[in-house]
Scaffold this motif. Sequence first.
Motif, short mmCIF file in Angstrom:
data_model
loop_
_atom_site.label_atom_id
_atom_site.label_comp_id
_atom_site.label_asym_id
_atom_site.label_seq_id
_atom_site.Cartn_x
_atom_site.Cartn_y
_atom_site.Cartn_z
N MET A 1 7.70 8.53 -0.53
CA MET A 1 6.70 7.53 -0.26
C MET A 1 6.92 6.50 -0.02
O MET A 1 8.27 6.91 0.17
CB MET A 1 5.93 8.19 -1.89
N VAL A 2 6.24 5.86 0.47
CA VAL A 2 6.75 4.78 0.96
C VAL A 2 6.19 3.32 0.31
O VAL A 2 4.53 3.60 0.75
CB VAL A 2 7.55 4.36 1.92
N TRP A 3 6.03 2.21 0.05
CA TRP A 3 5.08 0.90 0.15
C TRP A 3 5.22 0.05 1.38
O TRP A 3 6.23 -0.36 1.17
CB TRP A 3 5.30 -0.17 -1.67
N LEU A 4 4.28 -0.40 2.07
CA LEU A 4 4.46 -1.14 2.76
C LEU A 4 3.56 -1.89 2.85
O LEU A 4 2.25 -1.63 2.12
CB LEU A 4 3.84 -0.21 4.12
N MET A 5 3.96 -3.40 3.40
CA MET A 5 2.85 -4.53 4.03
C MET A 5 1.37 -3.12 4.30
O MET A 5 1.62 -2.90 5.29
CB MET A 5 3.45 -5.82 4.97
N VAL B 1 0.47 -1.03 0.40
CA VAL B 1 -0.10 0.25 0.29
C VAL B 1 0.88 0.95 0.18
O VAL B 1 1.86 1.06 1.05
CB VAL B 1 -0.78 0.00 0.84
N LEU B 2 0.31 1.92 -0.67
CA LEU B 2 1.05 3.57 -1.17
C LEU B 2 0.79 4.73 0.12
O LEU B 2 -0.08 4.87 0.39
CB LEU B 2 1.49 4.13 -1.83
N ALA B 3 1.89 4.97 1.35
CA ALA B 3 2.03 6.58 2.07
C ALA B 3 2.73 7.69 1.18
O ALA B 3 3.59 7.49 0.87
CB ALA B 3 1.35 5.62 2.98
N THR B 4 2.39 8.41 1.11
CA THR B 4 2.85 9.79 1.00
C THR B 4 2.90 10.56 2.11
O THR B 4 2.33 10.43 3.42
CB THR B 4 1.86 10.35 -0.43
N GLN B 5 4.34 10.91 2.40
CA GLN B 5 4.72 12.18 3.55
C GLN B 5 4.48 13.24 3.10
O GLN B 5 5.21 13.96 1.89
CB GLN B 5 5.81 11.77 3.71
N ARG B 6 3.54 14.32 4.23
CA ARG B 6 3.72 15.91 3.61
C ARG B 6 4.96 16.03 3.70
O ARG B 6 5.90 16.00 3.92
CB ARG B 6 3.21 16.52 4.79
#
Length: 141
Positions: free
Chosen positions: A109-113, A25-30
Amino acid sequence: MENDFSTIQKHITVTCAIIERDGLVLATQRSASMSMPGKWEFPGGKIDPGESPEECLHREIHEEIAIKIRIASSLPACTHKYPTFTITLLPFICTIEKGELILHEHADMVWLMPSQLPTLDWAEADIPVMEAYISRRNRKV
């Protein structure tokens, strides 16, 4: 009687994309130029007048991270009250239809489990969205 406008708070409605790829899942950092700099979030943005939530999500994702998405499903709306405004997030579970991720507004951004998502320092409004997503995935397994 005098009106007390200090109790009237701005309420914004925002879409967000929970983008899945290969079990991640993609998460993005402000970024530093955004409110709540350094906090993690699901990308998305404010709905423009006359725009549907789905149209907003497609536009915002293309503007923020330069990809086209396919919306698979939605999660329940989550409302959070910050000290100066209230936000209602409309989350959608998505996949990448085409394009390569390019950060136009975010710092990282990071892709994580899905199980790793709680390790990030999330914007408060995104926490119940992340928890609802993980709960839904766990029910499907």
